[in-house]
Design an enzyme around this catalytic site. Sequence first.
Site, PDB file in Angstrom:
ATOM      1  N   LYS A  20       0.839  -1.200   0.000  1.00  0.00           N
ATOM      2  CA  LYS A  20       0.000   0.000   0.000  1.00  0.00           C
ATOM      3  C   LYS A  20       0.885   1.265   0.000  1.00  0.00           C
ATOM      4  CE  LYS A  20      -3.944  -2.211   2.316  1.00  0.00           C
ATOM      5  NZ  LYS A  20      -4.850  -2.163   3.500  1.00  0.00           N
ATOM      6  N   TYR A  60     -12.182  -2.452  -3.728  1.00  0.00           N
ATOM      7  CA  TYR A  60     -12.737  -2.604  -2.372  1.00  0.00           C
ATOM      8  C   TYR A  60     -14.269  -2.554  -2.372  1.00  0.00           C
ATOM      9  CZ  TYR A  60      -8.226  -2.331   0.137  1.00  0.00           C
ATOM     10  OH  TYR A  60      -6.977  -2.590   0.659  1.00  0.00           O
ATOM     11  N   PHE A  68     -15.715   3.600   6.934  1.00  0.00           N
ATOM     12  CA  PHE A  68     -14.324   3.976   6.635  1.00  0.00           C
ATOM     13  C   PHE A  68     -14.000   3.906   5.138  1.00  0.00           C
ATOM     14  CE2 PHE A  68     -14.284  -0.585   7.837  1.00  0.00           C
ATOM     15  CZ  PHE A  68     -13.699  -1.157   6.705  1.00  0.00           C
ATOM     16  N   ARG A  96      -2.116 -14.623   3.613  1.00  0.00           N
ATOM     17  CA  ARG A  96      -2.820 -13.884   4.675  1.00  0.00           C
ATOM     18  C   ARG A  96      -2.118 -14.071   6.024  1.00  0.00           C
ATOM     19  NH1 ARG A  96      -7.207 -10.328   3.733  1.00  0.00           N
ATOM     20  NH2 ARG A  96      -8.115 -11.021   5.701  1.00  0.00           N
ATOM     21  N   THR A 102      -5.980  -7.930  10.040  1.00  0.00           N
ATOM     22  CA  THR A 102      -6.337  -6.613   9.496  1.00  0.00           C
ATOM     23  C   THR A 102      -5.867  -5.499  10.435  1.00  0.00           C
ATOM     24  OG1 THR A 102      -8.246  -7.587   8.413  1.00  0.00           O
ATOM     25  CG2 THR A 102      -8.284  -5.195   8.709  1.00  0.00           C
ATOM     26  N   ARG A 113       2.486  -7.223   9.134  1.00  0.00           N
ATOM     27  CA  ARG A 113       1.837  -6.140   9.896  1.00  0.00           C
ATOM     28  C   ARG A 113       2.296  -6.149  11.347  1.00  0.00           C
ATOM     29  NH1 ARG A 113      -4.059  -7.308   7.169  1.00  0.00           N
ATOM     30  NH2 ARG A 113      -3.868  -5.946   5.337  1.00  0.00           N
ATOM     31  N   ASN A 123      -1.961  -0.037   7.331  1.00  0.00           N
ATOM     32  CA  ASN A 123      -1.461  -1.403   7.574  1.00  0.00           C
ATOM     33  C   ASN A 123      -0.619  -1.981   6.441  1.00  0.00           C
ATOM     34  OD1 ASN A 123      -3.592  -1.864   5.894  1.00  0.00           O
ATOM     35  ND2 ASN A 123      -4.711  -3.248   7.259  1.00  0.00           N
ATOM     36  N   HIS A 126      -1.768  -5.482   1.351  1.00  0.00           N
ATOM     37  CA  HIS A 126      -3.045  -6.140   1.047  1.00  0.00           C
ATOM     38  C   HIS A 126      -2.768  -7.559   0.590  1.00  0.00           C
ATOM     39  CE1 HIS A 126      -6.943  -7.028  -0.803  1.00  0.00           C
ATOM     40  NE2 HIS A 126      -6.229  -7.564  -1.793  1.00  0.00           N
ATOM     41  N   GLU A 137      -9.329  -9.978  -8.207  1.00  0.00           N
ATOM     42  CA  GLU A 137      -8.366  -8.889  -8.028  1.00  0.00           C
ATOM     43  C   GLU A 137      -7.255  -8.952  -9.083  1.00  0.00           C
ATOM     44  OE1 GLU A 137      -7.296  -9.409  -3.898  1.00  0.00           O
ATOM     45  OE2 GLU A 137      -9.265  -8.709  -3.210  1.00  0.00           O
TER      46      GLU A 137
END
Length: 160
Positions: A20, A60, A68, A96, A102, A113, A123, A126, A137
Amino acid sequence: SALYKAMAGKTPERSFIMVKPDGVQRGLVGEIVKRFEQRGYTLRAMKMMHASKPHLEEHYKDLSSKGFFKDLVAYMNSGPVVAMVWEGKDAVKTGRKMLGETNPLASAPGTIRGDFCIEVGRNICHGSDSVESANREISLWFKPEEIIAWDPCIKDWIQE
Ligand code: IDP
Ligand code: MG
Protein backbone atom coordinates in the site's frame (compact mmCIF):
# COMPACT_ATOMS: atom_id res chain seq x y z
CA SER A 1 3.18 -36.36 -2.28
CA ALA A 2 -0.53 -37.23 -2.62
CA LEU A 3 -1.49 -33.54 -2.42
CA TYR A 4 1.00 -32.60 -5.13
CA LYS A 5 -0.28 -35.41 -7.40
CA ALA A 6 -3.87 -34.24 -6.83
CA MET A 7 -2.77 -30.72 -7.84
CA ALA A 8 -0.87 -31.92 -10.91
CA GLY A 9 -2.24 -30.40 -14.08
CA LYS A 10 -4.09 -27.67 -12.20
CA THR A 11 -2.91 -24.07 -12.15
CA PRO A 12 -1.03 -23.52 -8.88
CA GLU A 13 -2.84 -21.19 -6.49
CA ARG A 14 -2.23 -17.46 -6.91
CA SER A 15 -2.78 -14.53 -4.59
CA PHE A 16 -2.92 -10.81 -5.28
CA ILE A 17 -0.54 -9.09 -2.86
CA MET A 18 -0.07 -5.31 -2.80
CA VAL A 19 2.24 -2.93 -0.97
CA LYS A 20 0.00 0.00 0.00
CA PRO A 21 1.12 3.68 -0.33
CA ASP A 22 2.47 3.78 3.26
CA GLY A 23 4.51 0.62 2.65
CA VAL A 24 5.99 2.19 -0.50
CA GLN A 25 6.72 5.51 1.27
CA ARG A 26 8.37 3.69 4.18
CA GLY A 27 10.70 1.70 1.90
CA LEU A 28 9.15 -1.67 2.76
CA VAL A 29 8.67 -2.97 -0.81
CA GLY A 30 11.87 -5.03 -0.70
CA GLU A 31 11.11 -6.42 2.75
CA ILE A 32 7.64 -7.63 1.67
CA VAL A 33 8.91 -9.08 -1.64
CA LYS A 34 11.75 -10.79 0.25
CA ARG A 35 9.38 -12.62 2.58
CA PHE A 36 7.35 -14.12 -0.28
CA GLU A 37 10.52 -15.06 -2.19
CA GLN A 38 12.10 -16.64 0.87
CA ARG A 39 8.96 -18.64 1.71
CA GLY A 40 9.14 -20.25 -1.74
CA TYR A 41 6.44 -18.43 -3.67
CA THR A 42 6.96 -17.48 -7.31
CA LEU A 43 6.52 -13.89 -8.49
CA ARG A 44 4.34 -13.94 -11.62
CA ALA A 45 3.57 -10.23 -12.02
CA MET A 46 4.55 -6.91 -10.46
CA LYS A 47 3.97 -3.25 -11.23
CA MET A 48 4.01 0.11 -9.54
CA MET A 49 0.84 2.10 -10.07
CA HIS A 50 -0.82 5.22 -8.73
CA ALA A 51 -4.33 3.74 -8.73
CA SER A 52 -7.33 5.97 -9.44
CA LYS A 53 -10.22 6.32 -6.99
CA PRO A 54 -12.67 4.48 -9.32
CA HIS A 55 -10.17 1.60 -9.63
CA LEU A 56 -9.76 1.44 -5.83
CA GLU A 57 -13.54 1.67 -5.31
CA GLU A 58 -13.87 -1.37 -7.59
CA HIS A 59 -11.07 -3.21 -5.76
CA TYR A 60 -12.74 -2.60 -2.37
CA LYS A 61 -16.38 -2.71 -3.59
CA ASP A 62 -17.36 -5.31 -0.92
CA LEU A 63 -16.59 -2.64 1.71
CA SER A 64 -18.53 0.22 0.03
CA SER A 65 -21.16 0.34 2.82
CA LYS A 66 -18.56 0.74 5.58
CA GLY A 67 -18.07 4.07 7.34
CA PHE A 68 -14.32 3.98 6.64
CA PHE A 69 -14.75 3.37 2.86
CA LYS A 70 -14.09 6.99 1.78
CA ASP A 71 -10.98 7.24 4.00
CA LEU A 72 -9.80 3.84 2.77
CA VAL A 73 -10.04 4.94 -0.88
CA ALA A 74 -8.28 8.26 -0.07
CA TYR A 75 -5.49 6.39 1.76
CA MET A 76 -5.01 3.95 -1.11
CA ASN A 77 -5.05 6.83 -3.63
CA SER A 78 -2.53 8.91 -1.60
CA GLY A 79 0.49 7.56 -3.49
CA PRO A 80 1.74 4.71 -5.64
CA VAL A 81 1.25 1.06 -4.71
CA VAL A 82 3.15 -2.04 -5.82
CA ALA A 83 0.77 -4.72 -7.10
CA MET A 84 1.94 -8.32 -7.36
CA VAL A 85 0.83 -11.84 -8.18
CA TRP A 86 2.48 -14.58 -6.10
CA GLU A 87 2.00 -18.24 -6.93
CA GLY A 88 2.53 -21.48 -5.04
CA LYS A 89 0.94 -24.01 -2.72
CA ASP A 90 -1.79 -22.47 -0.54
CA ALA A 91 -0.72 -18.95 -1.64
CA VAL A 92 -3.96 -17.27 -0.51
CA LYS A 93 -4.29 -18.59 3.04
CA THR A 94 -0.56 -18.66 3.73
CA GLY A 95 -0.20 -15.18 2.20
CA ARG A 96 -2.82 -13.88 4.67
CA LYS A 97 -0.94 -15.54 7.56
CA MET A 98 2.27 -13.88 6.43
CA LEU A 99 0.50 -10.47 6.31
CA GLY A 100 -1.07 -10.81 9.77
CA GLU A 101 -4.47 -9.59 10.99
CA THR A 102 -6.34 -6.61 9.50
CA ASN A 103 -5.65 -4.73 12.75
CA PRO A 104 -1.86 -4.57 13.12
CA LEU A 105 -2.13 -4.51 16.93
CA ALA A 106 -3.78 -7.97 16.75
CA SER A 107 -1.02 -9.25 14.41
CA ALA A 108 1.59 -11.59 15.81
CA PRO A 109 5.23 -10.47 15.74
CA GLY A 110 6.83 -12.24 12.81
CA THR A 111 4.00 -11.27 10.45
CA ILE A 112 4.45 -8.28 8.13
CA ARG A 113 1.84 -6.14 9.90
CA GLY A 114 2.95 -7.43 13.31
CA ASP A 115 6.50 -6.32 12.58
CA PHE A 116 5.99 -3.01 10.80
CA CYS A 117 2.78 -1.18 11.72
CA ILE A 118 0.25 -0.22 14.43
CA GLU A 119 -2.81 1.34 12.69
CA VAL A 120 -5.62 -0.42 10.78
CA GLY A 121 -5.76 2.55 8.38
CA ARG A 122 -1.98 2.34 7.79
CA ASN A 123 -1.46 -1.40 7.57
CA ILE A 124 1.03 -1.31 4.65
CA CYS A 125 -0.10 -4.36 2.66
CA HIS A 126 -3.04 -6.14 1.05
CA GLY A 127 -3.61 -9.85 0.41
CA SER A 128 -6.58 -11.63 -1.18
CA ASP A 129 -8.93 -13.32 1.31
CA SER A 130 -10.06 -16.25 -0.91
CA VAL A 131 -9.17 -17.88 -4.21
CA GLU A 132 -12.28 -16.25 -5.78
CA SER A 133 -11.22 -12.77 -4.58
CA ALA A 134 -7.67 -13.46 -5.79
CA ASN A 135 -8.92 -14.24 -9.30
CA ARG A 136 -11.15 -11.15 -9.32
CA GLU A 137 -8.37 -8.89 -8.03
CA ILE A 138 -5.70 -10.29 -10.38
CA SER A 139 -7.93 -9.63 -13.40
CA LEU A 140 -8.75 -6.13 -12.10
CA TRP A 141 -5.09 -5.13 -11.67
CA PHE A 142 -3.33 -7.06 -14.46
CA LYS A 143 -3.87 -7.77 -18.15
CA PRO A 144 -3.40 -11.47 -19.02
CA GLU A 145 -0.13 -10.69 -20.85
CA GLU A 146 1.29 -9.06 -17.70
CA ILE A 147 1.21 -12.43 -15.90
CA ILE A 148 4.57 -13.94 -16.74
CA ALA A 149 5.02 -17.69 -17.30
CA TRP A 150 8.46 -18.78 -16.12
CA ASP A 151 10.02 -21.71 -14.37
CA PRO A 152 12.15 -20.96 -11.28
CA CYS A 153 15.27 -23.16 -11.40
CA ILE A 154 14.86 -23.89 -7.66
CA LYS A 155 11.28 -25.19 -7.93
CA ASP A 156 12.15 -28.86 -7.29
CA TRP A 157 13.91 -27.79 -4.08
CA ILE A 158 10.75 -26.05 -2.82
CA GLN A 159 7.90 -28.39 -3.80
CA GLU A 160 8.24 -32.17 -3.96
P1 IDP B 1 -7.81 -6.93 4.99
O1 IDP B 1 -6.96 -5.88 4.31
O2 IDP B 1 -7.09 -7.55 6.16
O3 IDP B 1 -8.36 -7.96 4.03
P2 IDP B 1 -10.49 -5.76 4.99
O4 IDP B 1 -11.56 -6.05 6.01
O5 IDP B 1 -10.66 -6.35 3.64
O6 IDP B 1 -9.08 -6.18 5.64
O7 IDP B 1 -10.38 -4.17 4.89
C1 IDP B 1 -9.62 -3.60 3.86
C2 IDP B 1 -8.76 -2.49 4.43
O8 IDP B 1 -9.63 -1.47 4.94
C3 IDP B 1 -7.89 -2.89 5.62
O9 IDP B 1 -6.68 -3.49 5.25
C4 IDP B 1 -7.70 -1.56 6.31
O10 IDP B 1 -6.68 -0.78 5.66
C5 IDP B 1 -9.04 -0.89 6.09
N1 IDP B 1 -9.93 -1.12 7.23
C6 IDP B 1 -10.55 -2.26 7.57
N2 IDP B 1 -11.27 -2.12 8.68
C7 IDP B 1 -11.12 -0.83 9.05
C8 IDP B 1 -11.64 -0.04 10.16
O11 IDP B 1 -12.37 -0.53 11.01
N3 IDP B 1 -11.24 1.26 10.20
C9 IDP B 1 -10.41 1.82 9.26
N4 IDP B 1 -9.92 1.13 8.24
C10 IDP B 1 -10.26 -0.18 8.13
MG1 MG C 1 -9.72 -7.76 2.50
